[in-house]
Design a protein around this motif. Structure first.
Motif, PDB file in Angstrom:
ATOM      1  N   SER A   1       0.991  -1.182   0.072  1.00 37.69           N
ATOM      2  CA  SER A   1      -0.065   0.064  -0.012  1.00 37.69           C
ATOM      3  C   SER A   1       0.993   1.235   0.252  1.00 37.69           C
ATOM      4  CB  SER A   1      -0.876  -0.017   1.224  1.00 37.69           C
ATOM      5  OG  SER A   1      -1.282   1.238   1.645  1.00 37.69           O
ATOM      6  N   ALA A   2       2.147   1.297   0.849  1.00 33.70           N
ATOM      7  CA  ALA A   2       2.771   2.305   0.688  1.00 33.70           C
ATOM      8  C   ALA A   2       3.446   2.726  -0.585  1.00 33.70           C
ATOM      9  CB  ALA A   2       4.108   1.989   1.685  1.00 33.70           C
ATOM     10  N   MET A   3       3.847   1.512  -1.381  1.00 30.85           N
ATOM     11  CA  MET A   3       4.275   1.779  -3.145  1.00 30.85           C
ATOM     12  C   MET A   3       3.154   2.393  -3.718  1.00 30.85           C
ATOM     13  SD  MET A   3       7.383   0.679  -3.252  1.00 30.85           S
ATOM     14  CE  MET A   3       7.602   0.789  -4.722  1.00 30.85           C
ATOM     15  N   ARG A   4       1.908   1.906  -3.410  1.00 27.96           N
ATOM     16  CA  ARG A   4       0.747   2.609  -4.239  1.00 27.96           C
ATOM     17  C   ARG A   4       0.896   4.111  -4.016  1.00 27.96           C
ATOM     18  NH1 ARG A   4      -1.928  -2.232  -3.241  1.00 27.96           N
ATOM     19  NH2 ARG A   4      -2.865  -1.267  -1.421  1.00 27.96           N
ATOM     20  N   THR A   5       0.839   4.266  -2.741  1.00 23.06           N
ATOM     21  CA  THR A   5       0.784   5.880  -2.045  1.00 23.06           C
ATOM     22  C   THR A   5       1.888   6.609  -2.906  1.00 23.06           C
ATOM     23  OG1 THR A   5      -0.030   5.322  -0.109  1.00 23.06           O
ATOM     24  CG2 THR A   5       0.937   7.363  -0.441  1.00 23.06           C
ATOM     25  N   LEU A   6       3.022   6.173  -2.955  1.00 24.01           N
ATOM     26  CA  LEU A   6       4.192   6.732  -3.544  1.00 24.01           C
ATOM     27  C   LEU A   6       3.704   6.976  -4.939  1.00 24.01           C
ATOM     28  CD1 LEU A   6       7.288   4.826  -2.305  1.00 24.01           C
ATOM     29  CD2 LEU A   6       6.740   7.311  -1.912  1.00 24.01           C
ATOM     30  N   ARG A   7       3.226   6.133  -5.643  1.00 28.56           N
ATOM     31  CA  ARG A   7       2.762   6.196  -7.219  1.00 28.56           C
ATOM     32  C   ARG A   7       1.786   7.268  -7.384  1.00 28.56           C
ATOM     33  NH1 ARG A   7       4.006   0.401  -7.878  1.00 28.56           N
ATOM     34  NH2 ARG A   7       6.027   0.514  -8.450  1.00 28.56           N
TER      35      ARG A   7
ATOM     36  N   GLN B   1       7.741   8.191  -7.372  1.00 28.90           N
ATOM     37  CA  GLN B   1       8.448   6.872  -7.527  1.00 28.90           C
ATOM     38  C   GLN B   1       9.968   7.446  -7.780  1.00 28.90           C
ATOM     39  OE1 GLN B   1       5.847   7.986  -9.282  1.00 28.90           O
ATOM     40  NE2 GLN B   1       5.455   6.888 -11.042  1.00 28.90           N
ATOM     41  N   ARG B   2      10.916   6.476  -7.468  1.00 27.18           N
ATOM     42  CA  ARG B   2      12.152   6.707  -8.007  1.00 27.18           C
ATOM     43  C   ARG B   2      12.572   5.311  -8.363  1.00 27.18           C
ATOM     44  NH1 ARG B   2      15.547   9.717  -4.055  1.00 27.18           N
ATOM     45  NH2 ARG B   2      13.977  11.184  -2.684  1.00 27.18           N
ATOM     46  N   PRO B   3      13.609   5.255  -9.437  1.00 25.87           N
ATOM     47  CA  PRO B   3      14.289   4.060  -9.919  1.00 25.87           C
ATOM     48  C   PRO B   3      14.663   3.228  -8.993  1.00 25.87           C
ATOM     49  CG  PRO B   3      14.967   6.086 -11.345  1.00 25.87           C
ATOM     50  CD  PRO B   3      14.108   6.575  -9.941  1.00 25.87           C
ATOM     51  N   GLN B   4      15.443   3.810  -8.001  1.00 21.61           N
ATOM     52  CA  GLN B   4      16.212   2.849  -6.840  1.00 21.61           C
ATOM     53  C   GLN B   4      15.955   3.591  -5.672  1.00 21.61           C
ATOM     54  OE1 GLN B   4      18.790   0.535  -7.321  1.00 21.61           O
ATOM     55  NE2 GLN B   4      18.188   0.829  -9.536  1.00 21.61           N
ATOM     56  N   TRP B   5      15.947   2.552  -4.655  1.00 22.95           N
ATOM     57  CA  TRP B   5      15.323   3.219  -3.246  1.00 22.95           C
ATOM     58  C   TRP B   5      16.410   2.592  -2.250  1.00 22.95           C
ATOM     59  CZ3 TRP B   5      11.916   6.456  -1.574  1.00 22.95           C
ATOM     60  CH2 TRP B   5      10.787   6.703  -2.561  1.00 22.95           C
ATOM     61  N   HIS B   6      17.071   3.411  -1.685  1.00 22.47           N
ATOM     62  CA  HIS B   6      17.994   3.299  -0.367  1.00 22.47           C
ATOM     63  C   HIS B   6      16.934   2.832   0.754  1.00 22.47           C
ATOM     64  CE1 HIS B   6      22.050   3.732  -1.002  1.00 22.47           C
ATOM     65  NE2 HIS B   6      22.000   4.804  -1.949  1.00 22.47           N
TER      66      HIS B   6
ATOM     67  N   GLN C   1      10.475   8.603   3.811  1.00 22.36           N
ATOM     68  CA  GLN C   1       9.885   9.411   2.896  1.00 22.36           C
ATOM     69  C   GLN C   1       8.506  10.052   3.412  1.00 22.36           C
ATOM     70  OE1 GLN C   1      10.865   9.580  -0.448  1.00 22.36           O
ATOM     71  NE2 GLN C   1       9.575  11.280  -0.349  1.00 22.36           N
ATOM     72  N   THR C   2       8.531  11.163   3.356  1.00 21.80           N
ATOM     73  CA  THR C   2       7.320  11.902   4.048  1.00 21.80           C
ATOM     74  C   THR C   2       5.961  10.976   3.819  1.00 21.80           C
ATOM     75  OG1 THR C   2       8.370  13.631   3.671  1.00 21.80           O
ATOM     76  CG2 THR C   2       6.442  13.949   4.852  1.00 21.80           C
ATOM     77  N   PRO C   3       5.182  10.901   2.797  1.00 26.14           N
ATOM     78  CA  PRO C   3       4.087  10.480   2.914  1.00 26.14           C
ATOM     79  C   PRO C   3       3.641   9.052   3.095  1.00 26.14           C
ATOM     80  CG  PRO C   3       4.710  10.659   0.565  1.00 26.14           C
ATOM     81  CD  PRO C   3       5.753  11.319   1.415  1.00 26.14           C
ATOM     82  N   ILE C   4       4.711   8.405   3.207  1.00 22.42           N
ATOM     83  CA  ILE C   4       4.558   7.024   3.738  1.00 22.42           C
ATOM     84  C   ILE C   4       5.133   6.377   5.234  1.00 22.42           C
ATOM     85  CG2 ILE C   4       4.459   5.781   1.246  1.00 22.42           C
ATOM     86  CD1 ILE C   4       7.510   4.923   1.605  1.00 22.42           C
TER      87      ILE C   4
ATOM     88  N   ALA D   1      -8.840   2.732 -10.544  1.00 22.23           N
ATOM     89  CA  ALA D   1      -7.548   1.980 -11.011  1.00 22.23           C
ATOM     90  C   ALA D   1      -6.908   2.957 -11.928  1.00 22.23           C
ATOM     91  CB  ALA D   1      -8.524   0.834 -11.990  1.00 22.23           C
ATOM     92  N   ARG D   2      -5.530   2.571 -11.979  1.00 24.76           N
ATOM     93  CA  ARG D   2      -4.544   3.454 -12.641  1.00 24.76           C
ATOM     94  C   ARG D   2      -3.474   2.560 -13.076  1.00 24.76           C
ATOM     95  NH1 ARG D   2      -1.945   8.311  -9.391  1.00 24.76           N
ATOM     96  NH2 ARG D   2      -0.607   8.269 -11.035  1.00 24.76           N
ATOM     97  N   GLY D   3      -3.120   2.665 -14.460  1.00 22.19           N
ATOM     98  CA  GLY D   3      -1.795   2.081 -14.982  1.00 22.19           C
ATOM     99  C   GLY D   3      -0.698   3.117 -14.197  1.00 22.19           C
ATOM    100  N   TRP D   4       0.495   2.565 -14.094  1.00 26.94           N
ATOM    101  CA  TRP D   4       1.441   3.257 -13.374  1.00 26.94           C
ATOM    102  C   TRP D   4       2.706   3.272 -14.325  1.00 26.94           C
ATOM    103  CZ3 TRP D   4       5.959   0.760 -12.232  1.00 26.94           C
ATOM    104  CH2 TRP D   4       6.210  -0.580 -11.926  1.00 26.94           C
ATOM    105  N   ASP D   5       3.135   4.774 -14.309  1.00 24.82           N
ATOM    106  CA  ASP D   5       4.475   4.713 -15.312  1.00 24.82           C
ATOM    107  C   ASP D   5       5.682   4.363 -14.327  1.00 24.82           C
ATOM    108  OD1 ASP D   5       2.724   5.836 -17.071  1.00 24.82           O
ATOM    109  OD2 ASP D   5       2.815   8.011 -16.011  1.00 24.82           O
TER     110      ASP D   5
END
Ligand code: SF4
Length: 950
Positions: A373-379, A384-389, A396-399, A660-664
């Protein structure tokens, strides 16, 4: 062993092997050669009766004698066969058979005799030694570990070939003339020998050679050996058996195998015909043993599995097994562990995180759900970022507040433990730390749930042992280097659940050595694939490979080896079917000449072998005319909903009502969407009037230094508009380049605007609330201009490719600008344009702000009078005027779309299949990809296109 009567056969062509073998002299001579040299010099001729393979092996094992099998797979198959026979006799206990594979045989005998205390290198250790040598020889301290590893793997192969076929070349002087790649390998080999001597190491490739000397020095008598499954016996193996004493291969009664060669339409039908036939044989006789031979076991594993599962009912245990396992890293169990360990110190890509959280191994079910769910919120927040530390993700603030607390505490604890460890330490110490770290994180793989989990865990521990064993030379490595080795150790381990001795064994031609069956189906017998050909080894001179008859040293050698395998297969079952596909990868293929020479020309596969059509799905398809009217709940997606309703009613329903959303996928740097938003911000800032901006053409023409004026606005917009994640990950130079690009783009756009007939900007980013047929919507208009004749021009900025044809009735692809013009302007008239009094018709245009393509595109009532008097007569702005009739038609259509949406019209009906779907992203929800749906829309598409051609 079953008799042929157990099989229901309607042969298309049938030939006796004994007769056909005489057709191909090469094959016959090879068979004679193999069988003729089955005895060593001491043995004389075969004294006993010749039995079939299974009986001969069984009789030998029953005497307590030793069988050496060519491979581990063959040894296991022979053991399984031995046990099956004892069980069939009703026995409850019996002595274990002495059946051992070649590698284990050599190692065990060598270890028994070797007393000098040298370390026998395991494959990972040997690779580490060769890698060091390759790396130092290259004089390239920056060489990538992956390339060094590849070269080292090739060096190990070349070394093994030399040890097996030409041990005399192990002397450095014997390789004196080798140059180029072979010369480099020769130097590495000399280094390898020095290193082994100095450090007391020995390669497993040398054991057979050393064992030969040990056996020759030991005159005591040894038990006779029988060999099973050796398609070829290289010189060193032969020498070793001779040094051992009495040995021979099994002699088999030639089976008068019934053979068939089928040509099938395509590879898919070929596979399904085979699966269908196997399924029927096993159904008719559950005791049947079948072999399916394919060279594409690894490449087409999923496809093969699906074909065989198609004929297995869900309640049944699958009746097939693959001989080849899958790399351990492909198991969610191991992959999740490796990802978690890597994340403690490195980064994971967005897709790796998605996979990890969905794998079910990253934490408890509730924790994994919260992480997803956190990943969805980020999107949803476009973050979104290509790489996550790990730290970045956790903070990350919103999650941050959405992440499961206990999980966060555990993974931070594991990370802290790792930080407290020394930067570099022995691989053994790192290997010991891994289980603790994983347990600390709460990785669910530590608790096996099933027998297969338990087996996988054992293999994982084996990978850890291998990675840990790299401390054999006292080296210290960093955590990153240890993980690199652990990843490769897991990749090199092929995992297959313990064999259940399934009736259908799927295996490769060479791996099938030693196996026999009631029937065999050989797939892919086409000219390209059989005989199997490969190139010579690049690290050994070609003439050397030819001289010592190494594998693949010539086409004749490849032909001979494949012919031997073919002959062995024909002697391994009373029924052998070959097949090939007439069409492979859209290219026509021809039958294998080798198989044609042995069993005759292929015949079209008979109808009864063809698989039945796919069954209708268990679900019943119904036309669903039910509708769930819209009750005014939250509308997601804004004004785009009516464009979606026109493109595909289901798309509007799924996005606006279901969310529903496709994601980039995340991108490095600014995404196209973010670039577009920055451009809007800049143009809004420029046209929003004083004190910093301008309002009309006079203001614009009065600017002396346009680039500087634009530069100030761009700088301001970028300071507030570039997302934090882009600032974090991209260097300042990148942002400077983006800034310069934007300045150039906007400056050239304003140069274009200078050519316009006088105008004034009345509104930018104007909010307008409207209701159409009861549907409330909030619009945001990029810009509204007052034109020279007092009319209004609605402008939408676009940086991508846009075409006003998208507004064309009867089914527009896009209704956004007509919607703004015909519905969005009215509320603004009252609030913003108090002085409005000109003609209603003006126009609606896309402002194409693209490098080299700055222009208006759309409909204008009188373009020459209101936009530019110099417009060419061929310009679509001039040619296709905006008319009251067109406006009225749009209005009617938009109202109809709103009504359809409100009434819940939501059928899957893309406007222009497959183009509409290609930019939608909702395929998993609407299931357009399912064969029936796809076929329907493909047909529709063809009809439309044929119609338009006419
Ligand atoms: S993928 Fe195609 S059919 Fe599915 S919702 Fe999107 S446009 Fe409609």
């Amino acid at each position: 062993m079953l008799s042929l009567s157990h099989f229901i056969l309607q042969p298309a062509s049938s030939t006796k092997v004994s007769r056909l073998l005489s057709i191909d002299p090469r094959l016959v001579s090879h068979r004679e050669r193999v069988h003729g040299t089955a005895y060593n010099a001491d043995m004389g001729t075969n004294p006993g009766a010749i039995l079939d393979q299974a009986t001969a092996v069984d009789a030998w094992l029953l005497q307590g004698a030793v069988v050496v099998a060519s491979s581990d797979r063959a040894a296991r198959a022979l053991q399984a066969q031995f046990h099956r026979r004892r069980r069939a006799k009703g026995l409850l206990a019996w002595p274990a058979p002495q059946c051992i594979d070649w590698t284990t045989f050599v190692r065990t005998e060598w270890e028994e005799r070797n007393t000098d205390g040298r370390l026998l290198l395991n494959p990972a250790q040997e690779l580490a030694v060769w890698s060091e040598i390759v790396h130092s020889e290259q004089h390239l301290p920056t060489a990538l570990p992956a390339s060094v590893r590849r070269l080292a793997v090739m060096a190990i192969e070349a070394h093994d070939l030399v040890c097996t076929y030409a041990p005399q070349l192990l002397r450095e002087q014997a390789r004196a003339g080798w140059d180029q790649d072979a010369g480099a390998f020769s130097r590495w080999l000399a280094d390898f020998d020095r290193r082994c001597r100095k450090d007391g190491l020995v390669s497993s490739s040398r054991l057979a050679l050393e064992l030969i000397s040990m056996l020759r020095a030991d005159p005591s008598s040894r038990n006779p050996l029988r060999l099973a499954g050796f398609d070829r016996i290289p010189p060193v193996q032969r020498e070793l058996f001779d040094a051992w004493g009495e040995w021979r291969t099994f002699e088999f009664q030639p089976i008068q195998a019934e053979t068939h060669f089928h040509s099938v339409r395509d590879v898919h039908t070929e596979l399904e015909s085979c699966a269908y036939w196997c399924h029927r044989q096993v159904a008719a006789n559950p005791g049947a043993r079948l072999l399916v031979i394919t060279q594409e076991q690894a490449k087409r594993r999923g496809e093969i599995e699906r074909a065989f599962l198609r004929f297995t009912s869900p309640a049944e245990k699958p009746a097939f097994e693959f001989s080849l396992g899958v790399p351990l890293t492909e198991l969610p169990f191991a992959r999740s562990a490796l990802l978690l360990l890597r994340w403690l110190q490195g980064t994971l890509s967005e897709t790796e995180l998605d996979w990890l959280f969905a794998s079910g191994f990253a934490g408890s079910a509730e924790e994994c759900a919260a992480l997803q769910s956190a990943m969805r919120t980020l999107r949803q927040r476009d973050m979104q970022r290509p790489q996550w530390h790990l730290e970045k993700f956790l903070n990350q603030t919103p999650i941050a507040s959405l992440l499961p607390r206990e999980w966060t505490r555990r993974i931070i604890g594991a990370q802290r433990s790792l930080r407290e460890a020394p930067h570099a330490q022995s691989p053994t110490e790192w290997a010991d730390a891994v289980p603790h770290l994983l347990e600390r994180i709460g990785w669910l793989g530590s608790i096996p749930q099933t027998s297969v989990d338990f087996q996988a865990q054992r293999r994982w521990n084996q990978a850890l042992d291998i990675a840990g064993s790299l401390g054999f030379d006292g080296r210290s490595v960093s955590w990153g280097d240890f993980l690199f080795d652990l990843g490769h150790a897991a990749q090199d381990i092929l995992f297959a659940p313990q064999s259940v001795d399934a009736p259908i064994q799927i295996t490769g031609p060479a791996e099938s050595a030693g196996l026999d069956a009631d029937a065999i189906w050989f797939l892919g017998a086409d000219e390209e694939s059989w005989p199997a050909v490969a190139s010579t080894h690049p690290f050994l001179p070609s003439h050397v490979q030819r001289e010592f008859e190494m594998p693949h040293s010539s086409h004749i050698k490849d032909w001979d080896f494949s012919a031997t395998i073919t002959a062995r297969l024909l002697a391994s079952a009373p029924l052998v079917q070959f097949s090939f596909a007439l069409q492979r990868d859209d290219v026509e293929s021809r039958p294998s000449r080798l198989i044609t020479g042995v069993v005759g020309a292929p015949q079209p596969v008979s109808a009864e072998l063809l698989p039945p059509q796919h069954q209708e799905p268990a679900t019943i398809a119904i036309e669903d005319f039910s509708k769930k009217p819209y009750r005014g709940e939250r509308l997601q997606g804004g004004a785009a909903v009516l464009s979606y309703q026109s493109q595909c009613p289901f798309k509007a329903f799924a996005t606006a009502r279901l969310g529903a959303r496709g994601w980039d996928a995340a991108e490095n740097g600014l995404s196209a969407k973010q670039r577009g938003e920055l451009l809007h911000d800049v143009l809004h800032s420029i046209w929003s009037g004083r004190p910093r901006g301008i309002k009309n053409d006079r203001d614009l023409l009065a600017i002396k230094d346009l680039a500087r004026f634009v530069g100030d606005h761009v700088k301001h917009a970028m300071e507030s508009g570039v997302p934090a994640q882009v600032r974090d990950q991209m260097p300042p130079m990148y942002l400077q380049l983006e800034q310069s690009r934007l300045v150039r783009l906007v400056t050239s756009w304003l140069e274009f605007e200078k050519t316009r007939v006088p105008f004034a900007v009345e509104a930018t980013e104007a909010q307008s609330s409207i209701t159409i047929a009861g549907l409330r919507m909030h619009l945001r208009l990029d810009r509204v201009d007052r034109l020279h004749d007092g009319s209004q021009l609605v402008i939408d900025y676009k940086t991508g490719t846009v075409d006003p044809k998208a507004w064309d009735l009867p089914r527009p692809d896009d209704v956004q600008l007509p919607l703004y013009k015909l519905f969005g302007l009215a509320p603004l008239q009252q609030s913003l344009f108090d002085n409005f009094g000109g003609p209603v018709s003006g126009g609606l245009v896309f402002a194409r702000v693209r490098t080299g393509e700055t222009c208006f595109a759309g409909r204008v009532a009188d373009a020459r009078a209101t936009i530019n008097p110099d417009l060419n007569g061929n310009s679509s702005l001039v040619k296709r005027r905006l008319t009251a009739a067109e406006e009225s038609d749009w209005k009617e259509h938009i109202e109809k779309l709103a009504e359809d949406f409100i009434h819940g019209r939501a059928e899957v009906n893309p406007r222009d299949y497959p183009t509409t779907c290609a930019r939608c992203g909702l395929q998993p929800v609407c299931r357009i990809q399912e064969p029936e749906n796809r076929a329907r829309f493909e047909q529709q598409y063809l009809e439309q296109n044929n119609g338009s051609d006419e």
